[in-house]
Scaffold this motif. Structure first.
Motif, PDB file in Angstrom:
ATOM      1  N   ALA A   1       0.835  -1.208   0.000  1.00  7.60           N
ATOM      2  CA  ALA A   1       0.000   0.000   0.000  1.00  7.60           C
ATOM      3  C   ALA A   1       0.866   1.254   0.000  1.00  7.60           C
ATOM      4  CB  ALA A   1      -0.922  -0.016   1.222  1.00  7.60           C
ATOM      5  N   ARG A   2       1.975   1.234   0.745  1.00  7.38           N
ATOM      6  CA  ARG A   2       2.882   2.389   0.784  1.00  7.38           C
ATOM      7  C   ARG A   2       3.574   2.600  -0.566  1.00  7.38           C
ATOM      8  NH1 ARG A   2       4.940   3.829   5.862  1.00  7.38           N
ATOM      9  NH2 ARG A   2       3.334   3.545   7.459  1.00  7.38           N
ATOM     10  N   LEU A   3       3.880   1.509  -1.244  1.00  5.37           N
ATOM     11  CA  LEU A   3       4.500   1.628  -2.564  1.00  5.37           C
ATOM     12  C   LEU A   3       3.509   2.194  -3.578  1.00  5.37           C
ATOM     13  CD1 LEU A   3       6.487  -1.723  -2.628  1.00  5.37           C
ATOM     14  CD2 LEU A   3       7.469   0.573  -2.645  1.00  5.37           C
ATOM     15  N   ARG A   4       2.236   1.838  -3.440  1.00  9.93           N
ATOM     16  CA  ARG A   4       1.226   2.341  -4.375  1.00  9.93           C
ATOM     17  C   ARG A   4       0.977   3.834  -4.184  1.00  9.93           C
ATOM     18  NH1 ARG A   4      -1.181  -3.071  -3.737  1.00  9.93           N
ATOM     19  NH2 ARG A   4      -2.378  -2.413  -1.926  1.00  9.93           N
ATOM     20  N   ASP A   5       0.998   4.293  -2.918  1.00 13.34           N
ATOM     21  CA  ASP A   5       0.750   5.732  -2.725  1.00 13.34           C
ATOM     22  C   ASP A   5       2.042   6.533  -2.678  1.00 13.34           C
ATOM     23  OD1 ASP A   5       1.859   5.492  -0.157  1.00 13.34           O
ATOM     24  OD2 ASP A   5      -0.076   5.500   0.879  1.00 13.34           O
ATOM     25  N   ALA A   6       3.182   5.864  -2.956  1.00 15.73           N
ATOM     26  CA  ALA A   6       4.498   6.509  -3.055  1.00 15.73           C
ATOM     27  C   ALA A   6       4.957   7.139  -1.740  1.00 15.73           C
ATOM     28  CB  ALA A   6       4.508   7.554  -4.168  1.00 15.73           C
TER      29      ALA A   6
ATOM     30  N   ALA B   1       8.277  -0.337  -9.554  1.00 14.73           N
ATOM     31  CA  ALA B   1       7.338   0.635  -8.998  1.00 14.73           C
ATOM     32  C   ALA B   1       5.921   0.076  -9.107  1.00 14.73           C
ATOM     33  CB  ALA B   1       7.453   1.954  -9.757  1.00 14.73           C
ATOM     34  N   PHE B   2       5.152   0.206  -8.052  1.00 15.22           N
ATOM     35  CA  PHE B   2       3.775  -0.284  -8.058  1.00 15.22           C
ATOM     36  C   PHE B   2       2.866   0.744  -8.715  1.00 15.22           C
ATOM     37  CE2 PHE B   2       5.386  -3.595  -5.757  1.00 15.22           C
ATOM     38  CZ  PHE B   2       4.455  -4.385  -5.102  1.00 15.22           C
ATOM     39  N   GLN B   3       1.857   0.262  -9.422  1.00 16.78           N
ATOM     40  CA  GLN B   3       0.906   1.173 -10.053  1.00 16.78           C
ATOM     41  C   GLN B   3       0.121   1.909  -8.977  1.00 16.78           C
ATOM     42  OE1 GLN B   3      -1.576  -0.955 -12.839  1.00 16.78           O
ATOM     43  NE2 GLN B   3       0.114  -2.254 -13.505  1.00 16.78           N
ATOM     44  N   PRO B   4      -0.023   3.229  -9.088  1.00 20.30           N
ATOM     45  CA  PRO B   4      -0.775   3.967  -8.072  1.00 20.30           C
ATOM     46  C   PRO B   4      -2.236   3.546  -8.059  1.00 20.30           C
ATOM     47  CG  PRO B   4      -0.303   5.367  -9.965  1.00 20.30           C
ATOM     48  CD  PRO B   4       0.480   4.107 -10.154  1.00 20.30           C
TER      49      PRO B   4
ATOM     50  N   ILE C   1     -10.299  -1.944  -6.788  1.00 22.49           N
ATOM     51  CA  ILE C   1     -10.188  -2.823  -5.630  1.00 22.49           C
ATOM     52  C   ILE C   1      -8.799  -3.447  -5.723  1.00 22.49           C
ATOM     53  CG2 ILE C   1     -11.036  -4.890  -4.463  1.00 22.49           C
ATOM     54  CD1 ILE C   1     -13.776  -4.343  -5.651  1.00 22.49           C
ATOM     55  N   ARG C   2      -7.920  -3.055  -4.807  1.00 17.78           N
ATOM     56  CA  ARG C   2      -6.536  -3.523  -4.865  1.00 17.78           C
ATOM     57  C   ARG C   2      -6.318  -4.557  -3.772  1.00 17.78           C
ATOM     58  NH1 ARG C   2      -3.553  -0.068  -8.313  1.00 17.78           N
ATOM     59  NH2 ARG C   2      -1.844  -1.545  -8.058  1.00 17.78           N
ATOM     60  N   LEU C   3      -5.898  -5.730  -4.189  1.00 18.21           N
ATOM     61  CA  LEU C   3      -5.599  -6.815  -3.272  1.00 18.21           C
ATOM     62  C   LEU C   3      -4.087  -7.029  -3.214  1.00 18.21           C
ATOM     63  CD1 LEU C   3      -8.252  -9.449  -4.438  1.00 18.21           C
ATOM     64  CD2 LEU C   3      -8.549  -7.511  -2.864  1.00 18.21           C
TER      65      LEU C   3
ATOM     66  N   GLY D   1      -1.295  -7.225 -10.859  1.00 17.63           N
ATOM     67  CA  GLY D   1      -0.759  -5.878 -11.004  1.00 17.63           C
ATOM     68  C   GLY D   1       0.755  -5.956 -11.079  1.00 17.63           C
ATOM     69  N   MET D   2       1.414  -5.794  -9.919  1.00 18.82           N
ATOM     70  CA  MET D   2       2.862  -5.847  -9.863  1.00 18.82           C
ATOM     71  C   MET D   2       3.315  -7.051  -9.046  1.00 18.82           C
ATOM     72  SD  MET D   2       3.683  -3.302 -11.687  1.00 18.82           S
ATOM     73  CE  MET D   2       5.448  -3.323 -11.402  1.00 18.82           C
ATOM     74  N   VAL D   3       4.530  -7.527  -9.337  1.00 23.78           N
ATOM     75  CA  VAL D   3       5.126  -8.639  -8.599  1.00 23.78           C
ATOM     76  C   VAL D   3       6.475  -8.169  -8.077  1.00 23.78           C
ATOM     77  CG1 VAL D   3       5.994 -10.995  -8.713  1.00 23.78           C
ATOM     78  CG2 VAL D   3       3.965 -10.348 -10.051  1.00 23.78           C
ATOM     79  N   ALA D   4       6.666  -8.225  -6.750  1.00 19.66           N
ATOM     80  CA  ALA D   4       7.918  -7.767  -6.144  1.00 19.66           C
ATOM     81  C   ALA D   4       8.434  -8.814  -5.172  1.00 19.66           C
ATOM     82  CB  ALA D   4       7.707  -6.445  -5.411  1.00 19.66           C
ATOM     83  N   ASP D   5       9.634  -9.308  -5.428  1.00 15.21           N
ATOM     84  CA  ASP D   5      10.254 -10.310  -4.572  1.00 15.21           C
ATOM     85  C   ASP D   5      10.966  -9.571  -3.432  1.00 15.21           C
ATOM     86  OD1 ASP D   5      11.772 -12.623  -3.617  1.00 15.21           O
ATOM     87  OD2 ASP D   5      11.190 -13.516  -5.529  1.00 15.21           O
TER      88      ASP D   5
END
Length: 276
Positions: A103-108, A118-121, A127-129, A213-217
């Protein structure tokens, strides 16, 4: 939210991460020797912060879910330090802070380091899961599926409770949740961000999810001092609001050992059998 100064964080859910809040953590990334180095890394982290063990107010320890040996070493170390110093001991699972990190990555509000996408805002109506995972080895993952706070009431249980499963089956379970959400709210877009150690390793399985959406290891500890503080503050906040976890390891995997079956009887002792 309670203060987290003079807080020592110890997590051995994947390799090890040790640090004092406000400073960079000492990371042993999936090292075969991270257990042996744990004691030295704790002493180093405390000393580099200009503290003595008796100065610690709080010890936050990761309780998994994770494989047995390394996880137990971190928890035993944290319990020993808290007992010896009188510091408050708080247990925190690794998956819920990964949801907060996404969630913090999405809202930068937290910046992604080099190598982490970078995660999509968040867009209005989305609805973001967040599918939070941790490598369980044996081709399995620990997992839990969360919705953003805007889509769930505070304290609501995850959409998929913490579990251990094979990646392909996790993808099927996530798809079932996505289908239910789309049926209930067809006007809204559903996206699933996947985060945690093992997320990249099983990328082929996520191709079966109809909403990635995004995949982050990555986990919070890959974000240096900011991530360490996020993990500690999450633990303190949830302890304060009554949702804290007991300081016991989360293994989730069923034991490999089982009670042996009785030996098969090969010799017949009855008279009728001898006479036959």
């Amino acid at each position: 939210m309670a203060d987290v100064t003079r807080t020592l964080v110890i997590d051995t859910s994947y390799g090890s991460a040790v640090g004092i809040v406000g400073r960079e953590p000492i990371i042993e990334a999936d090292s075969r020797t991270h257990v042996e180095r744990l004691q030295g890394n704790i002493a180093r982290a405390v000393a580099e912060a200009g503290l003595q063990p008796r100065d610690l107010d709080t010890v936050v320890v990761g309780i998994g879910p994770a494989p047995f040996t390394g996880l137990r070493a971190g928890i035993v170390a944290a319990k020993t330090i808290a007992y010896a110093t009188g510091a408050t001991l708080i247990g925190q699972d690794i998956l819920a802070p990964q949801h907060e990190l996404a969630a913090r990555l999405r809202d930068a509000s937290i910046a992604a380091p080099v190598g982490i996408p970078a995660f999509q805002p968040l867009q209005e109506g989305d609805i973001r899961l967040t599918l939070a995972v941790n490598d369980a080895r044996r081709r399995q993952l620990y997992c839990a599926l969360y919705a953003d706070a805007s889509d769930t009431a505070p304290g609501m249980r995850p959409l998929i409770d913490m579990d251990i499963d094979y990646p392909d089956h996790i993808a099927e379970r996530v798809n079932a949740v996505v289908a239910r959400l789309r049926e209930a709210r067809p006007e809204r877009r559903v996206l699933v961000d996947i985060i945690g150690h093992g997320a990249g390793k099983y990328a082929a399985s996520w191709a079966g999810i109809d909403a990635v959406g995004m995949v982050a290891d990555a986990t919070p500890f890959d974000f240096g001092a900011d991530g360490l503080a996020l993990f500690a503050r999450h633990a303190v906040a949830h302890r304060d609001d009554g949702h804290g976890r007991t300081v016991e390891p989360l293994y989730l995997r069923r034991p490999d050992v089982s009670v042996p079956k009785p030996l098969k009887q090969v010799l017949h002792h009855g008279g009728a059998e001898r006479d036959a």
